[in-house]
Scaffold this motif. Structure first.
Motif, PDB file in Angstrom:
ATOM      1  N   VAL A  28       0.835  -1.203   0.000  1.00 15.94           N
ATOM      2  CA  VAL A  28       0.000   0.000   0.000  1.00 15.94           C
ATOM      3  C   VAL A  28       0.871   1.254   0.000  1.00 15.94           C
ATOM      4  CG1 VAL A  28      -1.606   1.368   1.399  1.00 15.94           C
ATOM      5  CG2 VAL A  28      -2.017  -1.076   1.076  1.00 15.94           C
ATOM      6  N   GLY A  29       1.885   1.274   0.859  1.00 10.54           N
ATOM      7  CA  GLY A  29       2.765   2.438   0.931  1.00 10.54           C
ATOM      8  C   GLY A  29       3.471   2.696  -0.383  1.00 10.54           C
ATOM      9  N   GLN A  30       3.938   1.641  -1.013  1.00 12.15           N
ATOM     10  CA  GLN A  30       4.654   1.801  -2.272  1.00 12.15           C
ATOM     11  C   GLN A  30       3.735   2.307  -3.383  1.00 12.15           C
ATOM     12  OE1 GLN A  30       6.564  -1.779  -4.195  1.00 12.15           O
ATOM     13  NE2 GLN A  30       8.403  -0.574  -3.808  1.00 12.15           N
ATOM     14  N   ARG A  31       2.528   1.777  -3.454  1.00 18.20           N
ATOM     15  CA  ARG A  31       1.588   2.228  -4.490  1.00 18.20           C
ATOM     16  C   ARG A  31       1.210   3.691  -4.297  1.00 18.20           C
ATOM     17  NH1 ARG A  31      -2.227  -3.240  -4.873  1.00 18.20           N
ATOM     18  NH2 ARG A  31      -0.899  -4.324  -6.367  1.00 18.20           N
ATOM     19  N   ILE A  32       0.983   4.072  -3.065  1.00 18.53           N
ATOM     20  CA  ILE A  32       0.637   5.472  -2.816  1.00 18.53           C
ATOM     21  C   ILE A  32       1.833   6.374  -3.095  1.00 18.53           C
ATOM     22  CG2 ILE A  32       0.100   7.118  -0.972  1.00 18.53           C
ATOM     23  CD1 ILE A  32      -1.943   5.124   0.058  1.00 18.53           C
ATOM     24  N   ALA A  33       3.029   5.954  -2.720  1.00 15.12           N
ATOM     25  CA  ALA A  33       4.226   6.744  -3.015  1.00 15.12           C
ATOM     26  C   ALA A  33       4.398   6.924  -4.515  1.00 15.12           C
ATOM     27  CB  ALA A  33       5.458   6.065  -2.420  1.00 15.12           C
ATOM     28  N   ASN A  34       4.200   5.858  -5.281  1.00 15.67           N
ATOM     29  CA  ASN A  34       4.325   5.947  -6.739  1.00 15.67           C
ATOM     30  C   ASN A  34       3.278   6.880  -7.331  1.00 15.67           C
ATOM     31  OD1 ASN A  34       6.435   4.130  -6.669  1.00 15.67           O
ATOM     32  ND2 ASN A  34       5.184   2.355  -7.196  1.00 15.67           N
ATOM     33  N   SER A  35       2.056   6.801  -6.817  1.00 14.35           N
ATOM     34  CA  SER A  35       0.973   7.650  -7.325  1.00 14.35           C
ATOM     35  C   SER A  35       1.213   9.116  -6.997  1.00 14.35           C
ATOM     36  CB  SER A  35      -0.373   7.196  -6.743  1.00 14.35           C
ATOM     37  OG  SER A  35      -0.678   5.895  -7.157  1.00 14.35           O
ATOM     38  N   VAL A  36       1.689   9.376  -5.779  1.00 11.23           N
ATOM     39  CA  VAL A  36       1.989  10.749  -5.372  1.00 11.23           C
ATOM     40  C   VAL A  36       3.105  11.326  -6.239  1.00 11.23           C
ATOM     41  CG1 VAL A  36       3.061  12.110  -3.531  1.00 11.23           C
ATOM     42  CG2 VAL A  36       1.170  10.570  -3.002  1.00 11.23           C
ATOM     43  N   THR A  37       4.141  10.531  -6.477  1.00 13.45           N
ATOM     44  CA  THR A  37       5.257  10.993  -7.303  1.00 13.45           C
ATOM     45  C   THR A  37       4.783  11.354  -8.704  1.00 13.45           C
ATOM     46  OG1 THR A  37       6.802   9.615  -6.054  1.00 13.45           O
ATOM     47  CG2 THR A  37       7.517  10.368  -8.232  1.00 13.45           C
ATOM     48  N   LYS A  38       3.943  10.518  -9.281  1.00 11.16           N
ATOM     49  CA  LYS A  38       3.404  10.784 -10.615  1.00 11.16           C
ATOM     50  C   LYS A  38       2.496  12.004 -10.606  1.00 11.16           C
ATOM     51  CE  LYS A  38       0.686   8.680 -14.351  1.00 11.16           C
ATOM     52  NZ  LYS A  38      -0.108   7.483 -14.758  1.00 11.16           N
ATOM     53  N   PHE A  39       1.639  12.125  -9.599  1.00 12.42           N
ATOM     54  CA  PHE A  39       0.708  13.243  -9.451  1.00 12.42           C
ATOM     55  C   PHE A  39       1.462  14.566  -9.381  1.00 12.42           C
ATOM     56  CE2 PHE A  39      -1.937  15.954  -6.600  1.00 12.42           C
ATOM     57  CZ  PHE A  39      -3.111  15.989  -7.329  1.00 12.42           C
ATOM     58  N   TYR A  40       2.518  14.603  -8.577  1.00 11.18           N
ATOM     59  CA  TYR A  40       3.315  15.830  -8.435  1.00 11.18           C
ATOM     60  C   TYR A  40       4.075  16.141  -9.725  1.00 11.18           C
ATOM     61  CZ  TYR A  40       2.553  17.088  -3.557  1.00 11.18           C
ATOM     62  OH  TYR A  40       1.998  17.542  -2.384  1.00 11.18           O
ATOM     63  N   ARG A  41       4.590  15.104 -10.372  1.00  7.20           N
ATOM     64  CA  ARG A  41       5.313  15.324 -11.624  1.00  7.20           C
ATOM     65  C   ARG A  41       4.395  15.923 -12.678  1.00  7.20           C
ATOM     66  NH1 ARG A  41       7.107  10.516 -12.235  1.00  7.20           N
ATOM     67  NH2 ARG A  41       5.502   9.764 -13.673  1.00  7.20           N
ATOM     68  N   GLU A  42       3.188  15.411 -12.797  1.00  6.42           N
ATOM     69  CA  GLU A  42       2.246  15.906 -13.795  1.00  6.42           C
ATOM     70  C   GLU A  42       1.815  17.338 -13.524  1.00  6.42           C
ATOM     71  OE1 GLU A  42      -0.821  12.968 -13.662  1.00  6.42           O
ATOM     72  OE2 GLU A  42       0.230  11.585 -15.034  1.00  6.42           O
ATOM     73  N   LYS A  43       1.877  17.761 -12.270  1.00  5.32           N
ATOM     74  CA  LYS A  43       1.529  19.137 -11.912  1.00  5.32           C
ATOM     75  C   LYS A  43       2.751  20.066 -11.897  1.00  5.32           C
ATOM     76  CE  LYS A  43      -2.714  18.294  -9.317  1.00  5.32           C
ATOM     77  NZ  LYS A  43      -3.516  19.153 -10.214  1.00  5.32           N
ATOM     78  N   GLY A  44       3.902  19.526 -12.299  1.00  7.30           N
ATOM     79  CA  GLY A  44       5.118  20.335 -12.309  1.00  7.30           C
ATOM     80  C   GLY A  44       5.633  20.668 -10.932  1.00  7.30           C
ATOM     81  N   LEU A  45       5.378  19.779  -9.963  1.00  6.78           N
ATOM     82  CA  LEU A  45       5.740  20.050  -8.574  1.00  6.78           C
ATOM     83  C   LEU A  45       6.744  19.040  -8.032  1.00  6.78           C
ATOM     84  CD1 LEU A  45       2.163  20.817  -7.167  1.00  6.78           C
ATOM     85  CD2 LEU A  45       3.956  22.488  -7.687  1.00  6.78           C
ATOM     86  N   SER A  46       7.492  18.402  -8.921  1.00  8.26           N
ATOM     87  CA  SER A  46       8.419  17.358  -8.476  1.00  8.26           C
ATOM     88  C   SER A  46       9.406  17.860  -7.434  1.00  8.26           C
ATOM     89  CB  SER A  46       9.177  16.790  -9.672  1.00  8.26           C
ATOM     90  OG  SER A  46       8.316  16.079 -10.541  1.00  8.26           O
ATOM     91  N   GLU A  47       9.779  19.142  -7.509  1.00  5.93           N
ATOM     92  CA  GLU A  47      10.753  19.675  -6.552  1.00  5.93           C
ATOM     93  C   GLU A  47      10.212  19.659  -5.124  1.00  5.93           C
ATOM     94  OE1 GLU A  47       8.224  23.111  -7.915  1.00  5.93           O
ATOM     95  OE2 GLU A  47       9.213  21.397  -8.861  1.00  5.93           O
ATOM     96  N   GLU A  48       8.873  19.623  -4.986  1.00 10.59           N
ATOM     97  CA  GLU A  48       8.278  19.571  -3.652  1.00 10.59           C
ATOM     98  C   GLU A  48       8.581  18.255  -2.943  1.00 10.59           C
ATOM     99  OE1 GLU A  48       6.516  21.986  -1.984  1.00 10.59           O
ATOM    100  OE2 GLU A  48       7.146  23.291  -3.631  1.00 10.59           O
ATOM    101  N   LEU A  49       8.970  17.234  -3.702  1.00  7.79           N
ATOM    102  CA  LEU A  49       9.286  15.929  -3.123  1.00  7.79           C
ATOM    103  C   LEU A  49      10.794  15.729  -2.956  1.00  7.79           C
ATOM    104  CD1 LEU A  49       6.757  13.646  -5.035  1.00  7.79           C
ATOM    105  CD2 LEU A  49       6.477  14.741  -2.800  1.00  7.79           C
TER     106      LEU A  49
END
Length: 269
Positions: free
Chosen positions: A68-89
């Motif tokens: 569960v943790g890994q799937r949510i981490a992957n989804s969050v990373t993709k979500f932030y990347r698509e919004k141009g917010l990768s630097e926030e991570l």
């Protein structure tokens, strides 16, 4: 002197506010993310060394937490990347551990340091409901709610000094602020350290992260119904609480659900 201290505190809060890009809200930010992540690494390792960590290789429950943790981490990373917010991570190094404890609790430190207590699993009952909780806790970390609470504590208890100064001059008090801000060791469940507005922000984002990870966010409603049954009316009235009563929370979740469902694609489809 009192007036000077008050003026200084107000000035500190004015110049130390920042806008969170994921919530769109201005927050008190006396604690730099890099510093709080460094504290998180230290405190996380200390916590794990002092508690019984359940091995993912020997336990289906621990493997479920890891999955569960890994799937949510992957989804969050993709979500932030698509919004141009990768630097926030920046600095995030995700970890997910199940700890043997009767407490009904879970939390996520800055940098993606997640812990689920075994006492929570009889309440979640299934993987999707666990994902709701983990998504919610990750949302707290991404919305910097813990850092916000710690900043408030620095302002109120230590006079608004910078984190580095507080750590040097009052290390015990600073550590207590950190632990309290992130709900570590509390016996009151996953909601204690945060205000009602923080909780609702985390609910909304958490449902989205749950859905993006392929878990049905609708599991949030029966989860909180079970949580209400567990508490059996022993909770304080909502006006005296730092988080919403279960009935209020369920109504709010139901209002949030249509938006969350737009992101939902079941695993395997």
């Amino acid at each position: 002197m009192k007036k000077i201290l008050i003026a200084a505190a107000i000035a500190t809060s004015i110049v130390s506010c920042s806008k969170n890009p994921i919530t769109g809200r201005n927050q008190l930010a006396l604690v730099p993310e890099s510093q709080v992540q460094a504290m998180a690494v230290e405190q996380y390792q200390s916590f794990l060394s002092q508690n019984k960590v359940v091995s993912a290789s020997a336990s289906k429950d621990a493997e479920m937490v890891r999955r569960v943790g890994q799937r949510i981490a992957n989804s969050v990373t993709k979500f932030y990347r698509e919004k141009g917010l990768s630097e926030e991570l920046a600095g995030f190094k995700w970890e997910y551990n199940l700890v043997d404890s009767k407490e009904v609790n879970a939390w996520c430190m800055p940098g993606g340091k997640i812990v689920v207590y075994t006492g929570l699993l009889p309440v979640t009952q299934n993987e999707a409901a666990l994902a709701v909780v983990v998504g919610h806790e990750v949302a707290h970390a991404l919305a910097h709610h813990g850092s916000e609470r710690m900043s408030q504590g620095l302002l109120q208890q230590l006079g608004g000094v910078a984190l580095a100064v507080a750590m040097s001059n009052k290390p015990a008090e600073t550590q207590n602020l950190f632990m309290n801000a992130y709900g570590i060791g509390t016996t009151y469940g996953v909601m204690l350290p945060f205000s009602r507005s923080n909780e609702l922000e985390a609910d909304k984002l958490g449902l989205i992260f749950t859905a993006l990870s392929g878990y049905n966010p609708q599991e949030a409603v029966p989860l909180w119904q079970r949580m209400a049954a567990l508490n059996k009316g022993q909770r304080p009235p909502e006006f005296a609480s730092t988080h919403p009563a279960e009935e209020t929370r369920i109504r709010q979740l139901q209002k949030m659900m249509p938006e969350a469902m737009k992101y939902y694609k079941p695993i395997g489809r």
